[in-house]
Design a protein around this motif. Structure first.
Motif, mmCIF file in Angstrom:
data_model
loop_
_atom_site.group_PDB
_atom_site.id
_atom_site.type_symbol
_atom_site.label_atom_id
_atom_site.label_comp_id
_atom_site.label_asym_id
_atom_site.label_seq_id
_atom_site.Cartn_x
_atom_site.Cartn_y
_atom_site.Cartn_z
ATOM 1 N N THR A 99 157.566 75.739 -16.186
ATOM 2 C CA THR A 99 158.300 74.497 -15.946
ATOM 3 C C THR A 99 157.803 73.859 -14.642
ATOM 4 N N LYS A 100 158.330 72.694 -14.341
ATOM 5 C CA LYS A 100 157.970 71.978 -13.116
ATOM 6 C C LYS A 100 158.284 72.797 -11.879
ATOM 7 N N ASP A 101 159.384 73.573 -11.940
ATOM 8 C CA ASP A 101 159.779 74.390 -10.790
ATOM 9 C C ASP A 101 159.362 75.853 -10.953
ATOM 10 N N SER A 102 158.317 76.094 -11.771
ATOM 11 C CA SER A 102 157.660 77.409 -11.891
ATOM 12 C C SER A 102 158.535 78.496 -12.487
ATOM 13 N N VAL A 103 159.456 78.127 -13.376
ATOM 14 C CA VAL A 103 160.176 79.113 -14.182
ATOM 15 C C VAL A 103 159.363 79.329 -15.461
ATOM 16 N N ILE A 104 159.178 80.585 -15.854
ATOM 17 C CA ILE A 104 158.414 80.873 -17.076
ATOM 18 C C ILE A 104 159.373 80.868 -18.259
ATOM 19 N N ILE A 105 159.126 79.963 -19.206
ATOM 20 C CA ILE A 105 159.952 79.848 -20.407
ATOM 21 C C ILE A 105 159.095 80.147 -21.628
ATOM 22 N N LEU A 106 159.713 80.145 -22.811
ATOM 23 C CA LEU A 106 158.965 80.313 -24.057
ATOM 24 C C LEU A 106 158.791 78.967 -24.727
ATOM 25 N N MET A 107 157.550 78.573 -24.942
ATOM 26 C CA MET A 107 157.233 77.315 -25.613
ATOM 27 C C MET A 107 155.755 77.345 -25.985
ATOM 28 N N HIS A 108 155.440 77.140 -27.248
ATOM 29 C CA HIS A 108 154.036 77.162 -27.661
ATOM 30 C C HIS A 108 153.291 75.921 -27.203
ATOM 31 N N ASP A 109 153.850 74.743 -27.480
ATOM 32 C CA ASP A 109 153.165 73.495 -27.179
ATOM 33 C C ASP A 109 153.335 73.129 -25.706
ATOM 34 N N ALA A 110 152.385 72.332 -25.209
ATOM 35 C CA ALA A 110 152.518 71.801 -23.852
ATOM 36 C C ALA A 110 153.533 70.660 -23.808
ATOM 37 N N THR A 111 153.878 70.126 -24.972
ATOM 38 C CA THR A 111 154.844 69.031 -25.066
ATOM 39 C C THR A 111 156.066 69.475 -25.866
ATOM 40 N N LEU A 112 157.132 68.681 -25.778
ATOM 41 C CA LEU A 112 158.438 69.086 -26.286
ATOM 42 C C LEU A 112 158.789 68.568 -27.676
ATOM 43 N N GLU A 113 158.132 67.515 -28.137
ATOM 44 C CA GLU A 113 158.599 66.803 -29.326
ATOM 45 C C GLU A 113 158.693 67.657 -30.581
ATOM 46 N N ARG A 114 157.695 68.495 -30.849
ATOM 47 C CA ARG A 114 157.657 69.227 -32.122
ATOM 48 C C ARG A 114 158.781 70.254 -32.239
ATOM 49 N N THR A 115 159.118 70.913 -31.142
ATOM 50 C CA THR A 115 160.027 72.051 -31.242
ATOM 51 C C THR A 115 161.396 71.841 -30.590
ATOM 52 N N THR A 116 161.620 70.677 -29.954
ATOM 53 C CA THR A 116 162.916 70.425 -29.321
ATOM 54 C C THR A 116 163.330 68.966 -29.534
ATOM 55 N N ASN A 117 164.521 68.629 -29.047
ATOM 56 C CA ASN A 117 164.966 67.228 -29.070
ATOM 57 C C ASN A 117 164.624 66.516 -27.768
ATOM 58 N N GLY A 118 163.664 67.077 -27.019
ATOM 59 C CA GLY A 118 163.168 66.442 -25.810
ATOM 60 C C GLY A 118 161.859 65.724 -26.057
ATOM 61 N N THR A 119 161.359 65.047 -25.030
ATOM 62 C CA THR A 119 160.081 64.334 -25.121
ATOM 63 C C THR A 119 159.272 64.597 -23.858
ATOM 64 N N GLY A 120 157.969 64.462 -23.971
ATOM 65 C CA GLY A 120 157.102 64.610 -22.820
ATOM 66 C C GLY A 120 156.596 66.019 -22.613
ATOM 67 N N LYS A 121 156.003 66.252 -21.441
ATOM 68 C CA LYS A 121 155.381 67.531 -21.124
ATOM 69 C C LYS A 121 156.408 68.533 -20.584
ATOM 70 N N VAL A 122 156.240 69.772 -20.979
ATOM 71 C CA VAL A 122 157.090 70.843 -20.444
ATOM 72 C C VAL A 122 156.997 70.875 -18.922
ATOM 73 N N SER A 123 155.797 70.721 -18.404
ATOM 74 C CA SER A 123 155.555 70.850 -16.965
ATOM 75 C C SER A 123 156.147 69.721 -16.133
ATOM 76 N N ASP A 124 156.670 68.684 -16.781
ATOM 77 C CA ASP A 124 157.298 67.576 -16.057
ATOM 78 C C ASP A 124 158.797 67.783 -15.856
ATOM 79 N N TYR A 125 159.353 68.894 -16.381
ATOM 80 C CA TYR A 125 160.791 69.129 -16.319
ATOM 81 C C TYR A 125 161.106 70.424 -15.578
#
Length: 328
Positions: A99-125
């Motif tokens: 994440t933007k604040d260096s927490v390690i989460i589980l997410m395959h894509d670099a972006t959020l649209e396909r797997t969540t109801n969010g938009t944009g890059k994982v690293s921007d949040y």
């Protein structure tokens, strides 16, 4: 007196109704908390190495690619892992991201649209922002499930299964640090795309188990040059049950190494379930030890009858009661 009688009757009626509601709720909660899973019983590094050692007489293994992709259960989340384990023993390939604040989460894509109801890059949040999102299943349907952190998944997996960390955008040093912090030598292995990546982890922890890309004799030679013991390695030999894969099977089995074919980009895509089942069985019958699949429940059902009656690795499998805290 009549008014008092009516009040007493009403009070007793409401008390009985409330008691019945509590009993029903308790019964419902009890059902939700009593679900059996197929656990992999590995408690230390030595046992983990034994679990992945090739013997020629083992129960074939299933790896849930991103945890599995069943309708209603999103990839890369704990409820999906638990759903798979209710049907079959399995370990899980998962995808750590920052994440933007260096927490390690589980997410395959670099972006959020396909797997969540969010938009944009994982690293921007930040994590605080991402934890509010809901996950989608493979059909794009929104679920109640949320993004987990890697730390949560590491702790959840202890005593239940093994997680296999793929390499996305998390630096090797950060991955090694979190594994050491959680004492995760017995329940976590690392996917390594090169012998150099494996050597970094091995120098940090010589007990670390690897899922290593070894698809060619040249890649095998590179691993031999590192001096990493073969007992620390399970080999990914490609997405196809091909002559090239069969060649690598012989070389790696001679070194005591179990081999994995990933059906996720290949046989999982077959449109007919009978054709998929036939492909899964053929992979095992031709000598491969592990199938990685987006459809781990289906793959496990297809190969179940291929398990030896007196398998050397049978001792690692057990049934376990899983406590679910979420009310249904």
């Amino acid at each position: 007196m009549p008014a008092t009688f009516k009040q007493t009757f009403l009070c007793r009626f409401l008390t009985m109704l409330f008691a019945a509601f509590l009993a029903a709720a308790a019964g419902k909660e009890s059902i939700a908390q009593s679900q059996a899973i197929h656990a992999i019983d590995v408690s230390n590094a030595r046992q983990l190495h034994k679990f992945f050692q090739y013997t020629g007489n083992d129960i074939p293994l299933i790896s849930g690619h991103r945890g599995g992709m069943t309708e209603g259960y999103p990839e890369n989340c704990i409820p999906s892992f638990e759903n798979t384990l209710r049907h079959t023993p399995a370990f899980f390939e998962i995808d750590p991201r920052l994440t933007k604040d260096s927490v390690i989460i589980l997410m395959h894509d670099a972006t959020l649209e396909r797997t969540t109801n969010g938009t944009g890059k994982v690293s921007d949040y930040t994590w605080e922002e991402l934890k509010k999102l809901r996950l989608k299943d493979k059909h794009g349907n929104l679920t109640e499930f949320r993004i987990p952190t890697l730390a949560e998944v590491i702790e959840w997996s202890k005593g239940k299964t093994i997680i296999n960390l793929d390499k996305k955008d998390v630096p090797l040093e950060m991955t090694a640090d979190i594994l050491e912090a959680h004492k995760a030598t017995a329940n976590v292995m690392c996917t390594v795309h090169s012998a150099e990546q494996a050597l970094y982890y091995y120098k940090r922890n010589p007990k670390r188990m690897f899922s290593a890309f070894i698809r060619t004799p040249e890649e095998l030679e590179a691993y031999e040059k590192t001096g990493i013991p073969w007992k620390n390695i399970m080999a990914y030999i490609g997405p196809k049950n091909s002559p090239e894969a069969h060649k690598m099977l012989k070389l790696l089995h001679a070194r005591g190494v179990k081999c994995m074919i990933s059906a996720a980009p290949s046989y999982d895509k077959l449109p007919d379930s009978a054709a998929r089942a036939s492909a899964y069985r053929e992979i095992i019958q031709d000598g491969t030890d592990v199938i990685e699949s987006d459809l781990p429940i289906e793959a496990a059902a297809a190969i179940r009858e291929l398990s030896p009656e007196k398998a050397a690795n049978r001792k690692f499998f057990r049934r376990q009661e899983l406590k679910i805290t979420k009310s249904l």
